[in-house]
Design a protein around this motif. Structure first.
Motif, PDB file in Angstrom:
ATOM      1  N   UNK A   1      15.070  65.977  74.308  1.00 56.41           N
ATOM      2  CA  UNK A   1      15.487  64.864  74.979  1.00 56.41           C
ATOM      3  C   UNK A   1      17.343  65.098  74.638  1.00 56.41           C
ATOM      4  N   UNK A   2      17.513  65.960  73.683  1.00 56.21           N
ATOM      5  CA  UNK A   2      18.577  66.089  73.455  1.00 56.21           C
ATOM      6  C   UNK A   2      19.111  67.734  74.733  1.00 56.21           C
ATOM      7  N   UNK A   3      18.465  68.423  74.997  1.00 56.46           N
ATOM      8  CA  UNK A   3      18.337  69.161  76.117  1.00 56.46           C
ATOM      9  C   UNK A   3      18.253  68.439  77.956  1.00 56.46           C
ATOM     10  N   UNK A   4      17.672  67.799  77.957  1.00 55.20           N
ATOM     11  CA  UNK A   4      17.620  66.581  78.790  1.00 55.20           C
ATOM     12  C   UNK A   4      18.971  65.999  78.663  1.00 55.20           C
ATOM     13  N   UNK A   5      19.601  65.235  77.930  1.00 55.61           N
ATOM     14  CA  UNK A   5      20.983  64.975  77.549  1.00 55.61           C
ATOM     15  C   UNK A   5      22.746  65.805  77.742  1.00 55.61           C
ATOM     16  N   UNK A   6      21.888  66.931  77.520  1.00 54.51           N
ATOM     17  CA  UNK A   6      23.239  68.331  77.819  1.00 54.51           C
ATOM     18  C   UNK A   6      22.995  68.539  79.320  1.00 54.51           C
ATOM     19  N   UNK A   7      21.988  68.984  79.883  1.00 52.10           N
ATOM     20  CA  UNK A   7      22.549  69.640  81.206  1.00 52.10           C
ATOM     21  C   UNK A   7      22.682  67.728  82.111  1.00 52.10           C
ATOM     22  N   UNK A   8      22.208  66.630  81.766  1.00 50.86           N
ATOM     23  CA  UNK A   8      22.726  65.278  82.220  1.00 50.86           C
ATOM     24  C   UNK A   8      24.337  65.348  82.086  1.00 50.86           C
ATOM     25  N   UNK A   9      24.432  65.572  81.404  1.00 52.21           N
ATOM     26  CA  UNK A   9      25.975  65.217  80.240  1.00 52.21           C
ATOM     27  C   UNK A   9      26.866  66.484  81.489  1.00 52.21           C
ATOM     28  N   UNK A  10      26.550  67.646  81.188  1.00 55.75           N
ATOM     29  CA  UNK A  10      27.306  69.213  82.078  1.00 55.75           C
ATOM     30  C   UNK A  10      27.069  68.258  83.652  1.00 55.75           C
ATOM     31  N   UNK A  11      26.267  67.595  84.044  1.00 59.77           N
ATOM     32  CA  UNK A  11      26.595  67.680  85.872  1.00 59.77           C
ATOM     33  C   UNK A  11      26.932  66.481  86.055  1.00 59.77           C
ATOM     34  N   UNK A  12      27.543  65.807  84.597  1.00 54.92           N
ATOM     35  CA  UNK A  12      27.874  64.687  84.928  1.00 54.92           C
ATOM     36  C   UNK A  12      29.679  64.803  84.808  1.00 54.92           C
ATOM     37  N   UNK A  13      30.175  65.517  84.122  1.00 58.92           N
ATOM     38  CA  UNK A  13      31.366  66.307  83.725  1.00 58.92           C
ATOM     39  C   UNK A  13      31.872  67.265  85.392  1.00 58.92           C
ATOM     40  N   UNK A  14      30.458  67.774  85.781  1.00 55.30           N
ATOM     41  CA  UNK A  14      30.744  68.585  86.941  1.00 55.30           C
ATOM     42  C   UNK A  14      31.147  67.259  88.118  1.00 55.30           C
ATOM     43  N   UNK A  15      30.457  66.419  88.048  1.00 51.28           N
ATOM     44  CA  UNK A  15      30.887  65.375  89.342  1.00 51.28           C
ATOM     45  C   UNK A  15      32.013  64.815  89.273  1.00 51.28           C
ATOM     46  N   UNK A  16      32.320  64.425  88.189  1.00 55.47           N
ATOM     47  CA  UNK A  16      33.792  63.749  87.647  1.00 55.47           C
ATOM     48  C   UNK A  16      35.319  64.881  88.171  1.00 55.47           C
ATOM     49  N   UNK A  17      34.839  65.761  87.517  1.00 55.65           N
ATOM     50  CA  UNK A  17      36.012  66.652  87.156  1.00 55.65           C
ATOM     51  C   UNK A  17      36.610  66.979  89.486  1.00 55.65           C
ATOM     52  N   UNK A  18      35.042  67.388  89.815  1.00 54.46           N
ATOM     53  CA  UNK A  18      35.423  67.486  90.958  1.00 54.46           C
ATOM     54  C   UNK A  18      35.937  66.247  92.147  1.00 54.46           C
TER      55      UNK A  18
END
Length: 160
Positions: free
Chosen positions: A9-26
């Motif tokens: 679950x931690x790995x899943x949230x970490x990947x989703x968090x990075x994806x969310x951060x990349x989307x927000x920055x873009x």
């Protein structure tokens, strides 16, 4: 070997968090670039309006010249092209705006600021000019039927 459930679950949230951060920055970068482009268009529009207002302020003088032989010089000292009140309005922006009036490639009136140039360009439109440590955006307007060119500009730093 069995993985503990919490790490999956931690790995899943970490990947989703990075994806969310990349989307927000873009999305943020695209919004910034779009806003910057619209702001530049608005400032460019103001320069075009300023050049046309200055040309309109000179309309009476230019019309009088057209009625004569056409060889008379634009009068700056005896019959100002713009009133003292109008000149003061332009000078209020002296630190970051400029204007020039050319007649037959000869400078006949100018503000106290702006980049140093030899002669106006042969075409209407925008130019970016570097003068000392300042960058200027200058709009050139050739008055139809007259050997008169109006230039207005502003320091690009004001747009930032």
């Amino acid at each position: 070997m069995k993985r503990p459930r919490g790490s999956l679950i931690g790995a899943l949230f970490g990947r989703i968090g990075l994806l969310f951060l990349a989307i927000v920055l873009t999305v943020g970068l695209l919004a910034f670039q779009t806003a910057r482009k619209r702001i530049d268009q608005a400032y460019d529009g103001q320069l075009i309006i300023g050049a046309n207002v200055l040309r309109a302020l000179m309309a009476d003088e230019l019309q009088q010249r057209a009625g004569g032989s056409g060889s008379e010089e634009l009068q700056v000292d005896d019959a100002p092209l713009i009133s003292a009140e109008d000149r003061k309005a332009f000078d209020d922006y002296a630190s970051w705006r400029m204007f020039r009036i050319w007649q037959s490639d000869r400078l006949v009136m100018q503000s106290d600021t702006g980049p140093q140039v030899g002669a106006p360009p042969l075409r209407d439109g925008f130019d970016d000019i570097v003068d000392r440590s300042n960058k200027w955006r200058v709009y050139t307007l050739h008055v139809p039927g007259q050997p008169v060119v109006v230039q207005v500009g502003e320091r690009l730093g004001i747009r930032a």
